[in-house]
Scaffold this active site. Structure first.
Site, mmCIF file in Angstrom:
data_model
loop_
_atom_site.group_PDB
_atom_site.id
_atom_site.type_symbol
_atom_site.label_atom_id
_atom_site.label_comp_id
_atom_site.label_asym_id
_atom_site.label_seq_id
_atom_site.Cartn_x
_atom_site.Cartn_y
_atom_site.Cartn_z
ATOM 1 N N HIS A 1 35.691 65.148 47.818
ATOM 2 C CA HIS A 1 35.940 66.097 46.721
ATOM 3 C C HIS A 1 34.612 66.695 46.291
ATOM 4 C CE1 HIS A 1 40.182 65.323 45.541
ATOM 5 N NE2 HIS A 1 39.957 64.162 46.136
ATOM 6 N N TYR B 1 40.623 65.133 34.505
ATOM 7 C CA TYR B 1 40.454 64.300 33.302
ATOM 8 C C TYR B 1 40.848 65.135 32.098
ATOM 9 C CZ TYR B 1 37.330 61.221 36.053
ATOM 10 O OH TYR B 1 36.785 60.369 36.990
ATOM 11 N N PRO C 1 36.568 52.348 33.251
ATOM 12 C CA PRO C 1 36.744 53.056 34.527
ATOM 13 C C PRO C 1 36.602 54.583 34.427
ATOM 14 C CG PRO C 1 38.809 52.113 33.774
ATOM 15 C CD PRO C 1 37.754 51.606 32.864
ATOM 16 N N LYS D 1 32.660 53.998 38.010
ATOM 17 C CA LYS D 1 31.366 53.396 38.372
ATOM 18 C C LYS D 1 31.439 51.932 38.761
ATOM 19 C CE LYS D 1 29.119 57.115 37.717
ATOM 20 N NZ LYS D 1 28.847 57.870 38.972
ATOM 21 N N TYR E 1 27.907 61.859 37.921
ATOM 22 C CA TYR E 1 29.244 61.497 38.402
ATOM 23 C C TYR E 1 29.189 61.134 39.902
ATOM 24 C CZ TYR E 1 34.294 61.388 38.911
ATOM 25 O OH TYR E 1 35.577 60.959 39.150
HETATM 26 P P1 FAS Z 1 35.692 41.446 41.563
HETATM 27 O O1 FAS Z 1 36.253 41.005 40.254
HETATM 28 O O2 FAS Z 1 36.374 42.541 42.320
HETATM 29 O O3 FAS Z 1 35.615 40.200 42.568
HETATM 30 C C1 FAS Z 1 35.204 38.941 42.105
HETATM 31 C C2 FAS Z 1 35.874 37.891 42.992
HETATM 32 O O4 FAS Z 1 35.402 36.602 42.594
HETATM 33 C C3 FAS Z 1 37.381 37.892 42.831
HETATM 34 O O5 FAS Z 1 38.006 37.992 44.083
HETATM 35 C C4 FAS Z 1 37.678 36.559 42.149
HETATM 36 O O6 FAS Z 1 38.896 35.979 42.579
HETATM 37 C C5 FAS Z 1 36.496 35.707 42.576
HETATM 38 N N1 FAS Z 1 36.168 34.623 41.651
HETATM 39 C C6 FAS Z 1 36.197 34.640 40.295
HETATM 40 N N2 FAS Z 1 35.835 33.435 39.791
HETATM 41 C C7 FAS Z 1 35.562 32.634 40.869
HETATM 42 C C8 FAS Z 1 35.151 31.293 41.010
HETATM 43 N N3 FAS Z 1 34.931 30.520 39.954
HETATM 44 N N4 FAS Z 1 34.984 30.801 42.266
HETATM 45 C C9 FAS Z 1 35.201 31.583 43.357
HETATM 46 N N5 FAS Z 1 35.592 32.876 43.293
HETATM 47 C C10 FAS Z 1 35.771 33.385 42.058
HETATM 48 N N6 FAS Z 1 36.394 50.395 38.852
HETATM 49 C C11 FAS Z 1 36.379 51.709 39.113
HETATM 50 O O7 FAS Z 1 35.341 52.215 39.547
HETATM 51 N N7 FAS Z 1 37.496 52.475 38.895
HETATM 52 C C12 FAS Z 1 38.676 51.934 38.436
HETATM 53 O O8 FAS Z 1 39.671 52.632 38.238
HETATM 54 C C13 FAS Z 1 38.736 50.555 38.176
HETATM 55 N N8 FAS Z 1 39.901 49.957 37.744
HETATM 56 C C14 FAS Z 1 39.905 48.611 37.478
HETATM 57 C C15 FAS Z 1 41.070 47.952 37.006
HETATM 58 C C16 FAS Z 1 41.061 46.564 36.711
HETATM 59 C C17 FAS Z 1 42.325 45.894 36.213
HETATM 60 C C18 FAS Z 1 39.861 45.816 36.883
HETATM 61 C C19 FAS Z 1 39.816 44.338 36.554
HETATM 62 C C20 FAS Z 1 38.708 46.454 37.352
HETATM 63 C C21 FAS Z 1 38.730 47.838 37.655
HETATM 64 N N9 FAS Z 1 37.596 48.492 38.136
HETATM 65 C C22 FAS Z 1 37.560 49.815 38.393
HETATM 66 C C23 FAS Z 1 36.378 47.773 38.331
HETATM 67 C C24 FAS Z 1 36.491 47.046 39.663
HETATM 68 O O9 FAS Z 1 36.742 47.955 40.671
HETATM 69 C C25 FAS Z 1 35.209 46.276 39.815
HETATM 70 O O10 FAS Z 1 34.077 47.066 39.458
HETATM 71 C C26 FAS Z 1 34.998 45.737 41.199
HETATM 72 O O11 FAS Z 1 36.131 45.002 41.577
HETATM 73 C C27 FAS Z 1 33.737 44.872 41.152
HETATM 74 O O12 FAS Z 1 33.691 44.120 42.297
HETATM 75 P P2 FAS Z 1 33.138 42.600 42.227
HETATM 76 O O13 FAS Z 1 31.868 42.589 41.490
HETATM 77 O O14 FAS Z 1 33.188 42.110 43.629
HETATM 78 O O15 FAS Z 1 34.161 41.820 41.299
HETATM 79 C C1 PHB Z 2 41.239 56.013 40.371
HETATM 80 O O1 PHB Z 2 41.568 56.775 41.307
HETATM 81 O O2 PHB Z 2 41.728 54.861 40.210
HETATM 82 C C2 PHB Z 2 40.176 56.480 39.390
HETATM 83 C C3 PHB Z 2 39.561 57.713 39.599
HETATM 84 C C4 PHB Z 2 38.591 58.138 38.687
HETATM 85 C C5 PHB Z 2 38.266 57.318 37.610
HETATM 86 C C6 PHB Z 2 38.885 56.075 37.428
HETATM 87 C C7 PHB Z 2 39.849 55.659 38.326
HETATM 88 O O3 PHB Z 2 37.313 57.730 36.727
#
Ligand code: FAS
Ligand code: PHB
Length: 388
Positions: free
Chosen positions: A72, A200, A292, A296, A383
């Site tokens: 994009h 947005y 989100p 980032k 961005y």
């Molecule tokens: P993660 O949380 O992905 O991974 C951590 C891992 O560690 C998990 O698999 C967990 O099971 C494991 N773990 C935890 N405790 C442990 C322990 N004691 N022992 C062993 N393993 C353990 N980011 C965006 O950019 N856009 C979005 O739209 C967006 N939506 C999101 C929605 C939700 C509901 C959440 C929670 C996050 C969202 N995020 C979004 C942010 C998300 O994408 C994170 O930034 C990304 O998963 C970060 O990756 P990790 O640091 O690997 O953490």
């Molecule tokens: C998504 O596609 O999940 C998404 C895209 C842009 C954002 C957050 C989430 O800023």
């Protein structure tokens, strides 16, 4: 067991780190609490900064994203119902961004880990970290009913916002920065064609976002009260609310359909300083959380482990400077993204206790953005991703 780097958590941060370390000839073992399917079923991020695309490509992980990723060159912002602005990334920041869901990133990382023999232990419980201030730290955990010990040179805490590695750093030396937002995002997936661009919207009824996962899979969000539950939101109510919050020309282009996934995520900003202690190094959500809005979270996890893998490689080649400076290096980029995510969240959402003055000032922010190439350039370069 013994390895060079013990990685806790096999989300994007932990699984990418293990592959980047392998590219440097460094052994690691990844210890994951959940099952592989559980991790793969989580619906999360959707946008890759161009920096992230380049890191994944350089690691030989770009084959699928180069076919299925949707590049994009702009995003649209809407406010006061019908005002709209398209920010041109290529012209203003010299690079685009890519829509490629975190689910696919995770699938690609696990496929590469399997193909390359990276050791990921799933379903590990009672994970604990020991002696991180010594030169021989170790991890204990239970897997398949057996108590295990993993000796290592270093520990990477990639265990997300609910992990344990953060707690291994004494609170006497840490500073936590946190802001919780008084609303959540209700997100749905629908097997419908998405809009051609991300949109947005700041509407008097609240924020809305139109995104995508592929040409027949749309991802939509509306701001909702924190105490709402998914049961409060039928598909009809969701679609009606989303279309109300978009400019008419955009709403008329939306193809509605049954939701195949529906969830509510709270919004929070959080940074822990420092991101290292002794031979323990934090990366990704274990150290920081962003709302989100700025897309980032996943991208910061990727840049953290880029820095960390380079620092481990330098350390094993006799130069410990990068490892000593890892937290400072990573935090410089973390804070840039944390600030941008906070700024964009405040700009685009309706706060329950906001005054008419604050809303009018926000709308003036958007009017200024629409009229200033300098302001749009600042938005665009943040961005698509600040340089590493
Ligand atoms: P993660 O949380 O992905 O991974 C951590 C891992 O560690 C998990 O698999 C967990 O099971 C494991 N773990 C935890 N405790 C442990 C322990 N004691 N022992 C062993 N393993 C353990 N980011 C965006 O950019 N856009 C979005 O739209 C967006 N939506 C999101 C929605 C939700 C509901 C959440 C929670 C996050 C969202 N995020 C979004 C942010 C998300 O994408 C994170 O930034 C990304 O998963 C970060 O990756 P990790 O640091 O690997 O953490
Ligand atoms: C998504 O596609 O999940 C998404 C895209 C842009 C954002 C957050 C989430 O800023």
């Amino acid at each position: 067991m013994r390895t060079q780097v013990a990685i806790i958590g096999a989300g994007p941060a932990g699984s990418l780190l293990s592959l980047l370390l392998k590219r440097h000839g460094i052994d690691s073992v990844v210890i994951e609490r959940q099952t592989k399917d559980y991790v793969l079923e989580r619906i999360r991020a959707g946008i890759l900064e161009w920096t992230s695309v380049e890191i994944l490509r350089a690691a030989g992980l770009g084959q699928r994203l180069d076919v299925e990723g949707h590049v994009h060159n702009s995003v649209k912002l809407a406010w006061r119902a019908e005002e709209m602005l398209s920010v041109d990334f290529e012209r203003l920041a010299g690079k685009p961004m890519m829509a490629y869901g975190q689910t696919k990133v995770q699938q690609d990382l696990y496929a590469a880990a399997e193909a390359e023999g990276v050791s990921i232990i799933y379903g590990a419980t009672d994970v604990d970290i020991h002696d991180v201030t010594s030169d021989r730290p170790w991890i204990t955990f239970t897997a398949n009913g057996e108590s295990e010990r993993l000796d290592c040179d270093y520990v990477a805490g990639c265990d997300g916002q609910h992990g344990i590695s953060r707690t291994a750093i004494p609170t006497s030396i840490t500073t936590e920065y946190e802001r919780a937002y008084p609303f959540g995002w209700l997100g749905i997936l629908s097997e419908t064609p998405p809009l051609p661009h991300l949109l947005y919207a700041n509407h008097e009824r609240g924020f809305a976002l139109c995104s995508e996962r592929n040409p027949m899979l749309s991802r939509y969000y509306v701001q909702c009260p924190l105490d709402d539950s998914v049961e409060d939101w039928s598909d009809d109510r969701f679609w009606s609310e989303l279309l109300t919050r978009l400019p008419k020309s955009e709403a008329d282009a939306i193809v509605t359909g049954p939701s195949i996934e529906k969830s509510i995520a709270p919004l929070r900003s959080y940074v822990l300083e420092p991101m290292q202690y002794g031979r323990l190094f934090l990366a990704g959500d274990a150290a920081h959380i962003v709302p989100p809005t700025g897309a980032k979270g996943l991208n910061l996890a990727i840049s953290d482990v880029h820095y960390l893998s380079e620092a481990f490689a330098a350390a094993y080649n006799g130069s410990a400077n990068k490892l000593a400076a890892y937290s400072t290096t990573a935090l410089a980029r973390v804070w840039g993204s944390v600030r941008f995510s906070w700024w964009l969240t405040v700009l685009l959402h309706r706060f329950p206790d906001q005054s008419p003055f604050e809303q009018r000032a926000r709308e003036e922010d958007l009017n200024y953005l629409a009229g200033s190439e300098a302001a749009q350039t600042s938005f665009a370069e943040q961005y698509v991703g600040l340089n590493l």
